[in-house]
Design an enzyme around this catalytic site. Structure first.
Site, PDB file in Angstrom:
ATOM      1  N   ASP A 171       0.863  -1.186   0.000  1.00 52.63           N
ATOM      2  CA  ASP A 171       0.000   0.000   0.000  1.00 52.63           C
ATOM      3  C   ASP A 171       0.901   1.237   0.000  1.00 52.63           C
ATOM      4  OD1 ASP A 171      -2.418   1.509   0.337  1.00 52.63           O
ATOM      5  OD2 ASP A 171      -1.807   1.835   2.403  1.00 52.63           O
ATOM      6  N   THR A 199      -3.057   5.112  -4.045  1.00 49.43           N
ATOM      7  CA  THR A 199      -1.959   5.861  -3.410  1.00 49.43           C
ATOM      8  C   THR A 199      -0.623   5.600  -4.094  1.00 49.43           C
ATOM      9  OG1 THR A 199      -1.830   4.045  -1.828  1.00 49.43           O
ATOM     10  CG2 THR A 199      -3.002   5.998  -1.128  1.00 49.43           C
ATOM     11  N   THR A 200      -0.455   4.395  -4.662  1.00 56.97           N
ATOM     12  CA  THR A 200       0.803   4.085  -5.360  1.00 56.97           C
ATOM     13  C   THR A 200       0.820   4.788  -6.719  1.00 56.97           C
ATOM     14  OG1 THR A 200       0.657   1.916  -4.320  1.00 56.97           O
ATOM     15  CG2 THR A 200       2.317   2.179  -6.022  1.00 56.97           C
ATOM     16  N   ASP A 240      -9.010  -0.062   1.945  1.00 61.25           N
ATOM     17  CA  ASP A 240      -9.079   0.411   0.558  1.00 61.25           C
ATOM     18  C   ASP A 240     -10.400  -0.003  -0.081  1.00 61.25           C
ATOM     19  OD1 ASP A 240      -6.584   1.308   1.031  1.00 61.25           O
ATOM     20  OD2 ASP A 240      -5.591   0.308  -0.647  1.00 61.25           O
TER      21      ASP A 240
END
Length: 535
Positions: free
Chosen positions: A69, A102-103, A400
């Site tokens: 994550d 988020t990545t 998520d």
């Protein structure tokens, strides 16, 4: 800083402790900043997509975290460089607002910086690059709106929501159980959602974990699970139609606030004190019994005497329950938290159909299940797993998935994943670049190239030839004018993302592009870095 004059009357500035400061100016400063941003993006690049790798992080006190994550990796990393910290904050803001992607947002920002570096070397002014990027991000934003699809779901037809949550979970370590976990996440969100107002309060979903068992044992409980057991081993382990008194006052005799000393010099005085204490305890337990409570949940502890008395009076009790859990129990059971025994009344009691204690494995670990509550709008997801790291990673993955389900309830537009949306935006931005005269055109083209970083990284992480795969998909999109073709990461045999059921939320994707562009603009505008030099 001080102003001084030399012997000819010319002014010059004296900087305090100048030799202790290092300074980078102009192009050198921008290149150093870009290098820092790219370094952070390079770390996360390999974690993108369903075949992305995990990172293992060890904290200073020896705790180990294994995750892919993006926000968690960057939060746990000890970053010194100020520009790298901006990238960490970028990932966190995507996590707070959307909860997923988020990545991707950091990989995109790193790619934009890489393209900007090439333009700076060609002598283009950073402000013109920033303006070009801003124009291009608007084009991409509008194009995403254009290629998005709305899909309908209801409380009875949850399949579209489950499919989208499965896309999120497929890039996590828990992907072998993604169907089960996606269904749990969607049911949990729908249980607490207000579909009329299109609002979801994720605070009402409690995520508990217990080491032991296997990932498939993860369950959704329509109620609250508390990691406590009954205060006395002989109290009943199962209570039906429970009326729950929720207390924040301790089962102890009141203590004076001022400093005090009690002198006891005779046996009679000691017995009097003893009887008085007994009377206090009796009154407390009696007040609970009088209002009709069949279970007491207390935030504080109570001594052995109170415990013994509660057991004798057939009043089961649970002690040392945390404040957040108390609030959730109060919401779920429709009870009120009572701060003083004097305020106890029957209407303040919470109601639950069944309260049971459950023990796990051979360890005799017990947990309390409060189910069939009066208000079923508080639910618990109970995760099982082989070790602590697995449970922590499952919690992050489920967070998520919960966020994705919440975003879809707020706005039910989706775009297709697998890099198809980015490739389609890249083609659209490239086509729009010709309409802009001036230097911004170069920046807009570079933005289109930067968007290709996500599909390139997906192909690379899946063991495919990145450039060949990307060019094939891009030409197919243009030839068929079909924006749903993406990278076939799982080797299914088709790169049509609609058939593979790979969806992403529209607002998540738009947020990624806007946030990445804002941060890159901010980094490009810095042309002077003054920092204290290392001792």
């Amino acid at each position: 800083m001080a102003l001084a004059f030399d012997e000819f009357g010319r002014p010059f500035i004296i900087l305090r402790e100048q030799e202790k400061k290092s300074r980078l100016r102009g192009l050198d400063a921008q290149k150093a900043n870009i290098a820092a941003g790219k370094a952070v993006a390079r770390i996360l690049r390999t974690s993108l997509g369903p075949k992305g790798m995990d990172k293992m992080l060890q904290s200073p006190d020896g705790d180990v975290t294994i995750t892919n994550d993006g926000a968690t990796i960057l939060e746990q990393m000890d970053v010194d460089n100020q520009i790298a910290k901006l990238m960490v904050e970028l990932s966190c803001s995507q996590d707070y607002e959307i909860g997923d992607g988020t990545t991707g947002v950091v990989v995109m920002a790193g790619s934009l910086l890489e393209q900007a570096e090439k333009l700076l070397e060609r002598g283009i002014h950073p402000i013109r690059i920033a303006e070009g990027y801003e124009l291009a991000s608007r084009i991409a934003f509008d194009h995403l709106e254009h290629i998005s699809h709305k899909f309908e779901f209801s409380a009875t037809n949850i399949e579209p929501l489950v499919q989208t949550c499965m896309t999120t979970l497929s890039s996590k370590i828990v992907n072998r159980c993604k169907r089960t976990l996606a269904e749990i996440a969607v049911k949990a969100v729908l249980a607490v959602a207000d579909l009329e107002r299109k609002d979801v309060n994720l605070d009402l979903i409690k995520v508990e974990g217990k080491v032991g068992g296997k990932l498939e044992d993860t369950e959704l409980v329509y109620g609250i699970i508390v990691d406590k057991d009954m205060s006395h081993p002989q109290m009943p382990k199962r209570i039906e139609d429970a009326k729950i008194a929720i207390l924040t006052c301790p089962f102890e005799p009141p203590k004076p606030k001022t400093k005090h000393k009690v002198d006891i010099d005779t046996v009679e005085k000691f017995q009097m004190l003893r009887e008085q204490e007994q009377k206090y305890f009796d009154e407390m337990v009696q007040k609970c019994k009088d209002v009709g409570a069949t279970l007491v949940i207390c935030q504080w502890g109570f001594d052995d005497e109170a415990n013994h008395l509660l057991m004798h009076r057939n009043l089961p009790a649970v002690r040392w329950v945390g404040g957040v859990e108390l609030e959730l129990i109060a919401i779920a059971t429709g009870g009120r938290i009572v701060p003083r025994f004097q305020e106890l009344s029957p209407e303040k009691l919470g109601k639950a159909g069944i309260v049971r204690e459950k023990s796990f494995g051979t360890t005799k670990d017990r947990m309390l299940y409060i189910e069939q509550c009066a208000n079923s709008r508080a639910v618990t997801i109970f995760i099982r797993g082989g070790n602590k790291m697995m449970i922590e990673e499952t919690k992050r993955s489920l967070h998520d998935a919960l966020c994705v389900a919440r975003n879809l309830i707020r706005n039910n537009s989706i775009v297709y994943g697998g890099g198809s949306a980015e490739i389609s935006c890249s083609v659209a931005v490239e086509a729009a670049a010709d309409r802009y005269p001036g230097v911004e055109q170069y920046a807009i083209r570079s933005f289109a190239d930067a968007l290709d970083a996500i599909p390139l990284a997906l192909a690379e992480n899946s063991g495919l030839s990145p450039i060949d795969t990307l060019t094939a998909v891009k030409s197919q999109q243009v030839k068929e004018s079909n924006p749903h073709c993406g990278i076939d990461c799982n080797d299914v045999g088709t790169n049509h993302m609609k058939e593979q059921n790979v969806f992403e939320t529209l607002i998540g994707k738009q947020q990624q592009i806007l946030l990445a562009t804002q941060v890159v603009k901010m980094i490009l505008k810095i042309d002077d870095v003054i920092s204290p030099s290392d001792y």
